[in-house]
Design an enzyme around this catalytic site. Structure first.
Site, PDB file in Angstrom:
ATOM      1  N   TYR A 186       0.851  -1.194   0.000  1.00  0.00           N
ATOM      2  CA  TYR A 186       0.000   0.000   0.000  1.00  0.00           C
ATOM      3  C   TYR A 186       0.892   1.252   0.000  1.00  0.00           C
ATOM      4  O   TYR A 186       2.102   1.155  -0.178  1.00  0.00           O
ATOM      5  CB  TYR A 186      -1.003  -0.057   1.157  1.00  0.00           C
ATOM      6  CG  TYR A 186      -1.950  -1.241   0.994  1.00  0.00           C
ATOM      7  CD1 TYR A 186      -2.715  -1.367  -0.169  1.00  0.00           C
ATOM      8  CD2 TYR A 186      -2.048  -2.244   1.944  1.00  0.00           C
ATOM      9  CE1 TYR A 186      -3.556  -2.451  -0.360  1.00  0.00           C
ATOM     10  CE2 TYR A 186      -2.887  -3.340   1.762  1.00  0.00           C
ATOM     11  CZ  TYR A 186      -3.636  -3.434   0.610  1.00  0.00           C
ATOM     12  OH  TYR A 186      -4.467  -4.510   0.402  1.00  0.00           O
ATOM     13  N   ARG A 331      -7.040 -15.772  10.202  1.00  0.00           N
ATOM     14  CA  ARG A 331      -8.038 -16.748   9.729  1.00  0.00           C
ATOM     15  C   ARG A 331      -8.458 -17.726  10.814  1.00  0.00           C
ATOM     16  O   ARG A 331      -9.611 -18.164  10.841  1.00  0.00           O
ATOM     17  CB  ARG A 331      -7.481 -17.475   8.497  1.00  0.00           C
ATOM     18  CG  ARG A 331      -7.412 -16.550   7.292  1.00  0.00           C
ATOM     19  CD  ARG A 331      -6.478 -17.067   6.238  1.00  0.00           C
ATOM     20  NE  ARG A 331      -5.090 -17.049   6.707  1.00  0.00           N
ATOM     21  CZ  ARG A 331      -4.047 -17.412   5.974  1.00  0.00           C
ATOM     22  NH1 ARG A 331      -4.235 -17.831   4.744  1.00  0.00           N
ATOM     23  NH2 ARG A 331      -2.819 -17.355   6.466  1.00  0.00           N
TER      24      ARG A 331
HETATM   25  C1  LIG Z   1     -10.227 -11.762   5.327  1.00  0.00           C
HETATM   26  C2  LIG Z   1      -8.875 -11.160   5.516  1.00  0.00           C
HETATM   27  C3  LIG Z   1      -8.718  -9.788   5.437  1.00  0.00           C
HETATM   28  C4  LIG Z   1      -7.477  -9.195   5.693  1.00  0.00           C
HETATM   29  N1  LIG Z   1      -7.367  -7.832   5.742  1.00  0.00           N
HETATM   30  C5  LIG Z   1      -6.233  -7.256   6.200  1.00  0.00           C
HETATM   31  C6  LIG Z   1      -6.180  -5.876   6.503  1.00  0.00           C
HETATM   32  O1  LIG Z   1      -7.191  -5.156   6.424  1.00  0.00           O
HETATM   33  N2  LIG Z   1      -5.000  -5.359   6.905  1.00  0.00           N
HETATM   34  C7  LIG Z   1      -3.875  -6.130   7.054  1.00  0.00           C
HETATM   35  O2  LIG Z   1      -2.818  -5.630   7.430  1.00  0.00           O
HETATM   36  N3  LIG Z   1      -3.919  -7.472   6.827  1.00  0.00           N
HETATM   37  C8  LIG Z   1      -5.073  -8.038   6.434  1.00  0.00           C
HETATM   38  N4  LIG Z   1      -5.143  -9.396   6.298  1.00  0.00           N
HETATM   39  C9  LIG Z   1      -3.973 -10.215   6.683  1.00  0.00           C
HETATM   40  C10 LIG Z   1      -4.142 -10.698   8.139  1.00  0.00           C
HETATM   41  O3  LIG Z   1      -4.150  -9.623   9.055  1.00  0.00           O
HETATM   42  C11 LIG Z   1      -3.014 -11.673   8.532  1.00  0.00           C
HETATM   43  O4  LIG Z   1      -1.789 -10.974   8.535  1.00  0.00           O
HETATM   44  C12 LIG Z   1      -2.905 -12.860   7.590  1.00  0.00           C
HETATM   45  O5  LIG Z   1      -4.179 -13.420   7.336  1.00  0.00           O
HETATM   46  C13 LIG Z   1      -1.971 -13.932   8.136  1.00  0.00           C
HETATM   47  O6  LIG Z   1      -2.425 -14.371   9.404  1.00  0.00           O
HETATM   48  P1  LIG Z   1      -3.290 -15.743   9.582  1.00  0.00           P
HETATM   49  O7  LIG Z   1      -2.480 -16.863   8.982  1.00  0.00           O
HETATM   50  O8  LIG Z   1      -3.456 -15.883  11.078  1.00  0.00           O
HETATM   51  O9  LIG Z   1      -4.584 -15.553   8.873  1.00  0.00           O
HETATM   52  C14 LIG Z   1      -6.350 -10.000   5.991  1.00  0.00           C
HETATM   53  C15 LIG Z   1      -6.511 -11.395   6.008  1.00  0.00           C
HETATM   54  C16 LIG Z   1      -7.746 -11.976   5.805  1.00  0.00           C
HETATM   55  C17 LIG Z   1      -7.890 -13.462   5.893  1.00  0.00           C
END
Ligand SMILES: Cc1cc2nc3c(=O)[nH]c(=O)nc-3n(C[C@H](O)[C@H](O)[C@H](O)COP(=O)(O)O)c2cc1C
Length: 378
Positions: A186, A331
Site C-alpha cells: 500500500y 483466519r
Molecule cells: C479476510 C482477511 C482480510 C485481511 N485484511 C487485512 C487488513 O485489512 N490489513 C492487514 O494488514 N492485513 C489483512 N489481512 C492479513 C491478516 O491480518 C493476517 O496478517 C494474515 O491473514 C496472516 O495471518 P493468519 O495466517 O493468522 O490468517 C487479511 C486477512 C484476511 C484473511
C-alpha cells in the site's frame, strides 16, 4: 504459568493477554461508516477472550480505500458508529485498535469473493466517494492496474495530514491503539520499495529517502496520539521481490520507527503485487515468525508475530522462545472466534470457564462435570 495469558503493559495500556486479532478487511462498510456487521464481527472477538482486537484497514482518505466498502476515518461523522463498537469491546474486557491505511497505487480492488481484481478506472470514477490511485512514481502495481498519479510535495503533505486527522478521530472514538499499515504494497510500502519508488527527490532514492514518508507519518501520528496510548506499525518485513525491500531494511526502519515513538512492529510480509510474484515467501506454520524474531532482537523493539499461528502450544512456544511479544491470529479467529478462550483451556489457564463472558461461562462450567461423565459412559 502461560506467557500467552500473562498481561502486557504498553505505555498506559494493560492488555490482559498476548492474543491479538489481526486486521481483516470485511468490505462491509457503507461510505466508510461501520455497520452492524462490524459490531458483530469485532464484538465477537471481545466475547472470545482476545486481549487486543485490531480493526480492518481503515482508510484515512476516501481516495485510499482498498475496496469500495472499506471502513474509513476520513470524516468526523464516521467516528460515531466506531465508538459504539469500541464501547462494546471495552465493556467486554478487551482493548481495541484501529489500523490506519492508505492503499496508494493499490486502491480500488474487488473483494476476494468477486475475484479480487483491480477495479476499472471507469467504475472508480462512478463511485460516489472520490477515489484515486496514488504512488511515489508512475509505476503500476501490475498489468491490470492503472498507472498511479505521482504524488508531489503538496500531495504528500496532504496524505500526512490525513493520517493526523484520522488519528484525532481514532482518539475521539476511544481506540486504545493505532496500527499504521506500512505493509502489503500500500502507499507507504510503495514508497519503501526501490521497485515502486524511483523518485530522485527527498522522498526517494536512498533507503533514507524511501523511509522518509513512513517516519514522517509515524512522528506526526505519535504527536497527535495521546502519550499513554501505544502505536503499532505493520511492515512487510520482506516484500519478497528480488533486490527489493529486505529484512535488513526492516531492522533499520524499525529502529528509526522506535525513535519516533512506535511501540510495536507487527511483522507481516509481501504484497507489492507483480514484483513479489518472483520470490513469494513460502507459507508454512508460523512462516513470518523469523521476521519478528530478527526485528525484536536487532531493533530492540516489541514485536507482534502473525501468519499461520494456529494453536495454543505454537503461540506459547513463540513467546517462550523470545520470538515475539504478541501473537496475532487472523483466519484462525474466523474459524474460532473463541480461540483465546480455547487456548486458555488448552494451556490449563482457565479450567473453570472463568474468563468466558459470565452469561455463558457459568453454564459451561456447570455442564462440564456432567458432560465428562456422560462422554465417559459412551
Ligand atoms: C479476510 C482477511 C482480510 C485481511 N485484511 C487485512 C487488513 O485489512 N490489513 C492487514 O494488514 N492485513 C489483512 N489481512 C492479513 C491478516 O491480518 C493476517 O496478517 C494474515 O491473514 C496472516 O495471518 P493468519 O495466517 O493468522 O490468517 C487479511 C486477512 C484476511 C484473511
Amino acid at each position: 504459568m502461560s506467557l500467552l495469558f500473562e498481561a502486557l503493559r504498553l505505555r498506559s495500556l494493560r492488555l490482559k493477554n498476548r492474543v491479538v486479532v489481526s486486521p481483516m478487511c470485511q468490505h462491509a462498510a457503507n461510505a466508510g461508516f461501520a455497520t452492524p456487521w462490524h459490531m458483530v464481527h469485532l464484538g465477537k472477538f471481545a466475547l472470545g477472550g482476545a486481549g487486543l482486537i485490531l480493526t480492518e484497514s481503515t482508510a484515512v482518505d476516501s481516495r485510499g480505500r482498498i475496496g469500495t466498502a472499506d471502513l474509513g476515518l476520513w470524516r468526523d461523522e464516521q467516528v460515531g458508529p466506531l465508538k459504539a463498537i469500541v464501547d462494546f469491546v471495552h465493556q467486554n474486557g478487551a482493548a481495541i485498535g484501529v489500523q490506519l491505511a492508505h492503499a496508494g497505487r493499490k486502491a480500488g480492488s474487488q473483494p476476494l469473493w468477486e475475484g479480487g481484481a483491480a477495479i476499472a478506472d471507469a467504475d472508480m470514477r462512478a463511485d460516489a466517494e472520490p477515489w484515486a490511485r496514488l504512488g511515489p512514481s508512475a509505476i503500476r502495481a501490475g498489468p491490470a492496474w492503472s498507472e498511479p498519479e505521482v504524488l508531489d510535495e503538496p500531495g504528500i503533505a496532504s496524505i500526512v495530514e490525513s493520517f493526523v486527522a484520522a488519528t484525532r478521530r481514532a482518539d475521539e472514538a476511544g481506540f486504545d491503539v493505532i496500527e499504521l499499515h506500512f505493509g502489503h504494497g500500500y502507499l507507504v510500502a510503495s514508497f519503501l520499495s526501490p521497485h515502486s519508488n524511483h523518485r530522485t527527490d527527498r522522498w526517494g532514492g536512498s533507503l533514507e529517502g524511501r523511509m522518509r514518508l513512513a517516519l514522517e507519518i509515524a512522528s506526526r501520528v505519535r504527536q497527535a496520539w495521546p502519550a499513554g496510548k501505544p502505536l503499532f506499525c505493520r511492515l512487510s518485513a520482506v516484500d519478497g521481490s528480488v533486490d527489493g525491500w529486505s529484512l535488513d531494511d526492516s531492522v533499520i526502519l524499525s529502529r528509526a520507527l522506535k525513535r519516533c515513538g512506535v511501540d510495536v512492529i507487527d511483522c507481516s510480509s509481501g504484497g507489492l503485487t507483480e514484483e513479489t510474484k518472483a520470490l513469494p515467501v513460502p507459507r508454512g506454520l508460523g512462516f513470518q515468525v523469523p521476521f519478528s524474531e530478527r526485528i525484536r532482537a536487532d531493533a530492540g523493539i516489541a514485536t507482534q508475530a502473525v501468519g499461520m499461528i494456529v494453536n495454543a502450544e505454537q503461540a506459547e512456544g513463540i513467546l517462550r522462545a523470545g520470538q515475539a511479544d504478541l501473537i496475532a491470529i487472523g483466519r484462525e479467529a474466523l474459524l474460532d472466534p473463541y480461540w483465546a478462550h480455547h487456548a486458555a483451556q488448552t494451556l490449563g489457564v482457565d479450567p473453570e470457564f472463568a474468563q468466558w463472558p459470565v452469561r455463558h461461562g457459568i453454564w459451561l462450567a456447570k455442564r462440564a462435570p456432567g458432560l465428562a461423565r456422560a462422554l465417559d459412559r459412551t
